[in-house]
Each structure stands twice: as structure tokens, then as C-alpha cells.
Write a protein that holds these residues in place. Structure first.
Motif, PDB file in Angstrom:
ATOM      1  N   THR A   1       2.976  -3.472  -5.016  1.00 28.87           N
ATOM      2  CA  THR A   1       3.648  -2.177  -5.190  1.00 28.87           C
ATOM      3  C   THR A   1       2.616  -1.076  -5.367  1.00 28.87           C
ATOM      4  O   THR A   1       2.776   0.038  -4.856  1.00 28.87           O
ATOM      5  CB  THR A   1       4.623  -2.242  -6.388  1.00 28.87           C
ATOM      6  OG1 THR A   1       5.578  -3.257  -6.097  1.00 28.87           O
ATOM      7  CG2 THR A   1       5.338  -0.925  -6.617  1.00 28.87           C
ATOM      8  N   LEU A   2       1.536  -1.413  -6.067  1.00 29.09           N
ATOM      9  CA  LEU A   2       0.493  -0.402  -6.272  1.00 29.09           C
ATOM     10  C   LEU A   2      -0.170  -0.028  -4.943  1.00 29.09           C
ATOM     11  O   LEU A   2      -0.513   1.138  -4.728  1.00 29.09           O
ATOM     12  CB  LEU A   2      -0.556  -0.901  -7.270  1.00 29.09           C
ATOM     13  CG  LEU A   2      -1.430   0.247  -7.765  1.00 29.09           C
ATOM     14  CD1 LEU A   2      -0.667   1.132  -8.729  1.00 29.09           C
ATOM     15  CD2 LEU A   2      -2.680  -0.263  -8.428  1.00 29.09           C
ATOM     16  N   ILE A   3      -0.295  -1.006  -4.058  1.00 33.72           N
ATOM     17  CA  ILE A   3      -0.876  -0.708  -2.733  1.00 33.72           C
ATOM     18  C   ILE A   3       0.026   0.297  -2.000  1.00 33.72           C
ATOM     19  O   ILE A   3      -0.455   1.249  -1.376  1.00 33.72           O
ATOM     20  CB  ILE A   3      -1.109  -2.016  -1.946  1.00 33.72           C
ATOM     21  CG1 ILE A   3      -2.272  -2.786  -2.599  1.00 33.72           C
ATOM     22  CG2 ILE A   3      -1.387  -1.737  -0.475  1.00 33.72           C
ATOM     23  CD1 ILE A   3      -2.510  -4.179  -2.062  1.00 33.72           C
ATOM     24  N   ASP A   4       1.344   0.139  -2.136  1.00 36.42           N
ATOM     25  CA  ASP A   4       2.269   1.130  -1.567  1.00 36.42           C
ATOM     26  C   ASP A   4       2.054   2.497  -2.221  1.00 36.42           C
ATOM     27  O   ASP A   4       2.043   3.524  -1.548  1.00 36.42           O
ATOM     28  CB  ASP A   4       3.736   0.707  -1.813  1.00 36.42           C
ATOM     29  CG  ASP A   4       4.133  -0.497  -0.970  1.00 36.42           C
ATOM     30  OD1 ASP A   4       3.357  -0.872  -0.061  1.00 36.42           O
ATOM     31  OD2 ASP A   4       5.214  -1.059  -1.232  1.00 36.42           O
ATOM     32  N   ALA A   5       1.879   2.468  -3.538  1.00 35.07           N
ATOM     33  CA  ALA A   5       1.698   3.729  -4.278  1.00 35.07           C
ATOM     34  C   ALA A   5       0.421   4.439  -3.825  1.00 35.07           C
ATOM     35  O   ALA A   5       0.388   5.666  -3.718  1.00 35.07           O
ATOM     36  CB  ALA A   5       1.661   3.458  -5.776  1.00 35.07           C
ATOM     37  N   LEU A   6      -0.615   3.660  -3.515  1.00 32.77           N
ATOM     38  CA  LEU A   6      -1.886   4.259  -3.075  1.00 32.77           C
ATOM     39  C   LEU A   6      -1.698   5.008  -1.769  1.00 32.77           C
ATOM     40  O   LEU A   6      -2.218   6.117  -1.591  1.00 32.77           O
ATOM     41  CB  LEU A   6      -2.950   3.171  -2.881  1.00 32.77           C
ATOM     42  CG  LEU A   6      -3.396   2.418  -4.127  1.00 32.77           C
ATOM     43  CD1 LEU A   6      -4.485   1.434  -3.775  1.00 32.77           C
ATOM     44  CD2 LEU A   6      -3.875   3.398  -5.185  1.00 32.77           C
ATOM     45  N   ALA A   7      -0.930   4.408  -0.849  1.00 36.14           N
ATOM     46  CA  ALA A   7      -0.670   5.064   0.433  1.00 36.14           C
ATOM     47  C   ALA A   7       0.073   6.371   0.167  1.00 36.14           C
ATOM     48  O   ALA A   7      -0.256   7.421   0.736  1.00 36.14           O
ATOM     49  CB  ALA A   7       0.152   4.143   1.329  1.00 36.14           C
ATOM     50  N   HIS A   8       1.027   6.320  -0.730  1.00 33.17           N
ATOM     51  CA  HIS A   8       1.816   7.496  -1.102  1.00 33.17           C
ATOM     52  C   HIS A   8       0.934   8.588  -1.683  1.00 33.17           C
ATOM     53  O   HIS A   8       1.117   9.780  -1.427  1.00 33.17           O
ATOM     54  CB  HIS A   8       2.866   7.039  -2.133  1.00 33.17           C
ATOM     55  CG  HIS A   8       4.005   7.970  -2.261  1.00 33.17           C
ATOM     56  ND1 HIS A   8       4.094   8.868  -3.289  1.00 33.17           N
ATOM     57  CD2 HIS A   8       5.102   8.156  -1.484  1.00 33.17           C
ATOM     58  CE1 HIS A   8       5.211   9.564  -3.144  1.00 33.17           C
ATOM     59  NE2 HIS A   8       5.843   9.157  -2.051  1.00 33.17           N
ATOM     60  N   GLU A   9      -0.042   8.161  -2.466  1.00 34.35           N
ATOM     61  CA  GLU A   9      -0.962   9.108  -3.141  1.00 34.35           C
ATOM     62  C   GLU A   9      -2.149   9.485  -2.256  1.00 34.35           C
ATOM     63  O   GLU A   9      -3.033  10.200  -2.696  1.00 34.35           O
ATOM     64  CB  GLU A   9      -1.499   8.463  -4.432  1.00 34.35           C
ATOM     65  CG  GLU A   9      -0.456   8.247  -5.508  1.00 34.35           C
ATOM     66  CD  GLU A   9      -0.013   9.549  -6.155  1.00 34.35           C
ATOM     67  OE1 GLU A   9      -0.868  10.275  -6.673  1.00 34.35           O
ATOM     68  OE2 GLU A   9       1.196   9.834  -6.116  1.00 34.35           O
ATOM     69  N   ARG A  10      -2.148   8.920  -1.042  1.00 31.59           N
ATOM     70  CA  ARG A  10      -3.272   9.113  -0.095  1.00 31.59           C
ATOM     71  C   ARG A  10      -4.610   8.758  -0.739  1.00 31.59           C
ATOM     72  O   ARG A  10      -5.593   9.493  -0.646  1.00 31.59           O
ATOM     73  CB  ARG A  10      -3.311  10.546   0.423  1.00 31.59           C
ATOM     74  CG  ARG A  10      -2.102  10.926   1.234  1.00 31.59           C
ATOM     75  CD  ARG A  10      -2.248  12.345   1.773  1.00 31.59           C
ATOM     76  NE  ARG A  10      -0.953  12.937   2.070  1.00 31.59           N
ATOM     77  CZ  ARG A  10      -0.210  12.643   3.126  1.00 31.59           C
ATOM     78  NH1 ARG A  10      -0.616  11.750   3.991  1.00 31.59           N
ATOM     79  NH2 ARG A  10       0.957  13.236   3.325  1.00 31.59           N
TER      80      ARG A  10
END
Ligand code: PLP
Length: 287
Positions: free
Chosen positions: A214-223
């Protein structure tokens, strides 16, 4: 003839013999055991088995549950009550039952002792020996399947207890090549001097954490920039930030490794930002 099992001081019918649902043997494989041959009603190599049991207990810091003569009596009583002439007697000692916690409880735990005897046919074994057996060769993966979320958690218990004893909350496990695999019950991350987030790629060497994914998804979201690659302890020590992820901790900043400060020794902005945004991304059940 119905079988009898010894459990914590009582000889019980086989179907009624049980240990606590929170026994650490069941939840963490936090237990040791011996299997001893019974031949003509006599124990074979009892001394060596009892010596090894003592060594195993000592290695996981469990006090012997009773004196050696008392244990010897239990073994014989289980063999006698089950009328085993040829077979095996199985003895397991776990750390005991306690509310689930990786850390070894510090005091007040009564080890769980279970003893069973099982008959085997000497004739069948001798016939087999007369023919010989075949084996197949397979890779020795004991235990190279860290991707399975198994309850075989004794190594994790040992690591976390060692961490606690050194004043730390988590242990980072280092592989044979000096790379950090993961935490004893978390995934490991660093933020490099260039601001890149690094975590080890999913493989059989780590548990593929749900929080990590989930954090990997969040990183993409946060660029934010992510590199999934192994990193060494030395790189972690030189990192700007470090943190762990797990469902029980979400994103938890790591400020010291082996006593050395990471960055300025305080939770870093990247870890705190990710901790703050995590639940915007994570799935939440509707009821
Ligand atoms: N790695 C190990 C060895 C773990 O035991 C755990 C959790 O218990 C994790 C990683 C984190 O997994 P998750 O994020 O699914 O809680």
C-alpha cells in the motif's frame, strides 16, 4: 486400547488431551522436542536425548519444566500406560501459554509439557530395511520461504527479544551477503541522501508486507522516487531516514540502528509524511 497423553501433570485420554489456544508452541513454534525410540519397552539413548533436550531448552531460554528424574518418570509412565513395546515416545516442551507477543514473556510462565507414545511394527520396519528405501533430492530451503506468513516465528521471537534486551524495538535481519532483508516483524526502508526511497524487492527472502504494498501505491501518489533493491547495513547507517512498515505500526520511523543515529536522530519528514497520508490510500472496509 485407547491412547493416553500426558499434558502438564495429567494423563488424559487421547481425544481430550489439549493445550491452551495461546500456547506459544502453537502460535510461534516456540517449543522444542525429542523423539525417543522405545524397544522392548525400554528407552533407547535416553541420556543423549535428554542431554539434547537440555541444550535445546537452554538455547531458547526455557527453564527445564521438571527435574530429569521426573521427566524420566513421565516418559516411562506414558510408555507403560500406552503399553508400547516397540515404537517411539514424543516429548514436547513449549515456553507456555501467554497473550500473543513476539517477545519472550519475562517471568511467570509455566512451560507446557506434552508426552505421547506410539507403537510401530518392528516387522514392517525390518521388512523395509531388508529392501532399503529411496530418497529424492530437493533444495534445502530451511527456512528460505520467508514470503510465507507462517507461525514458525521462533527466529523472529529470538531476534525481537535480543532487540528488546539491547534497548531497541525491532531487529533488522542481515543476510549472508550483508544486505538487510527486513525487520523481524516488519519491512525495512531507507531514504537515501538523494531522497530516493529504497526497500528490498519482494522475493522468498522477505514477507511481502501488505503495508509495504500500500505504501508503494502511496509513493506513486506522492510522486516520490522508489527503488526496490537490496541495501546494506552500511547504506542504512548513512541514510537520511529509515523506517519500518507493518500493519501494527503502519509507517514507523527508525531513528537509531545499532545505537547510531540515522540522519539527525529524529523521525524524518518523509517517514512522517507517509505515515500521515497512508490511510488516504489504504482500503478501508465499509462495515
Ligand atoms: N515482515 C515480516 C517478517 C512480518 O512478520 C511482517 C508482519 O508481521 C511484515 C513484514 C509486515 O507485513 P504487513 O505489512 O502485512 O503487516
Amino acid at each position: 486400547m485407547s491412547r493416553i497423553v500426558y499434558v502438564n501433570g495429567h494423563y488424559r485420554p487421547y481425544g481430550e488431551a489439549a493445550v491452551h489456544a495461546e500456547d506459544r508452541g502453537f502460535q510461534f513454534a516456540d517449543a522444542v522436542y525429542e523423539v525417543i525410540e522405545v524397544r522392548d519397552g525400554r528407552l533407547v539413548d535416553e541420556t543423549r536425548h535428554m542431554d539434547r533436550l537440555a541444550r535445546s531448552l537452554s538455547a531458547i531460554s526455557v527453564q527445564p519444566p521438571m527435574s530429569r528424574p521426573a521427566l524420566a518418570h513421565v516418559l516411562r509412565e506414558v510408555i507403560r500406560r500406552n503399553r508400547v513395546r516397540h515404537g517411539t515416545v514424543y516429548l514436547q516442551v513449549s515456553r507456555g501459554a501467554a497473550p500473543r507477543d513476539f517477545l519472550f514473556p519475562t517471568a511467570g510462565l509455566q512451560p507446557t509439557v506434552v508426552c505421547l507414545a506410539r507403537a510401530s511394527s518392528q516387522t514392517v520396519l525390518d521388512a523395509r530395511a531388508a529392501e532399503g528405501i529411496s530418497v529424492v533430492s530437493i533444495p534445502d530451503i530451511r527456512w528460505g520461504r520467508c514470503d510465507i506468513k507462517t507461525v514458525m516465528l521462533l527466529p523472529a521471537c529470538l531476534a525481537k527479544t535480543e532487540a528488546r534486551d539491547s534497548g531497541a524495538r525491532e531487529a533488522w535481519l542481515i543476510d549472508a551477503d550483508g544486505f538487510v532483508t527486513e525487520g523481524a516483524s516488519s519491512n525495512a526502508w531507507i531514504v537515501t541522501g538523494k531522497g530516493e526511497l529504497v526497500t528490498r524487492p519482494a522475493s522468498s527472502a522477505i514477507l511481502s508486507g501488505v503495508t509495504r504494498a500500500t505504501l508503494i501505491d502511496a509513493l506513486a501518489h506522492e510522486r516520490m522516487q522508489l527503488a526496490q533493491r537490496p541495501f546494506r547495513l552500511t547504506e542504512a547507517l548513512a541514510a537520511k531516514e529509515a523506517f519500518i512498515t507493518a500493519a501494527s505500526n503502519i509507517v514507523m520511523p527508525v531513528v537509531r540502528i545499532d545505537g547510531a543515529a540515522i540522519g539527525d536522530g529524529r523521525p524524518g519528514p518523509v517517514a512522517l509524511r507517509l505515515r500521515a497520508v497512508f490511510h488516504h490510500i489504504a482500503e478501508r472496509s465499509s462495515h
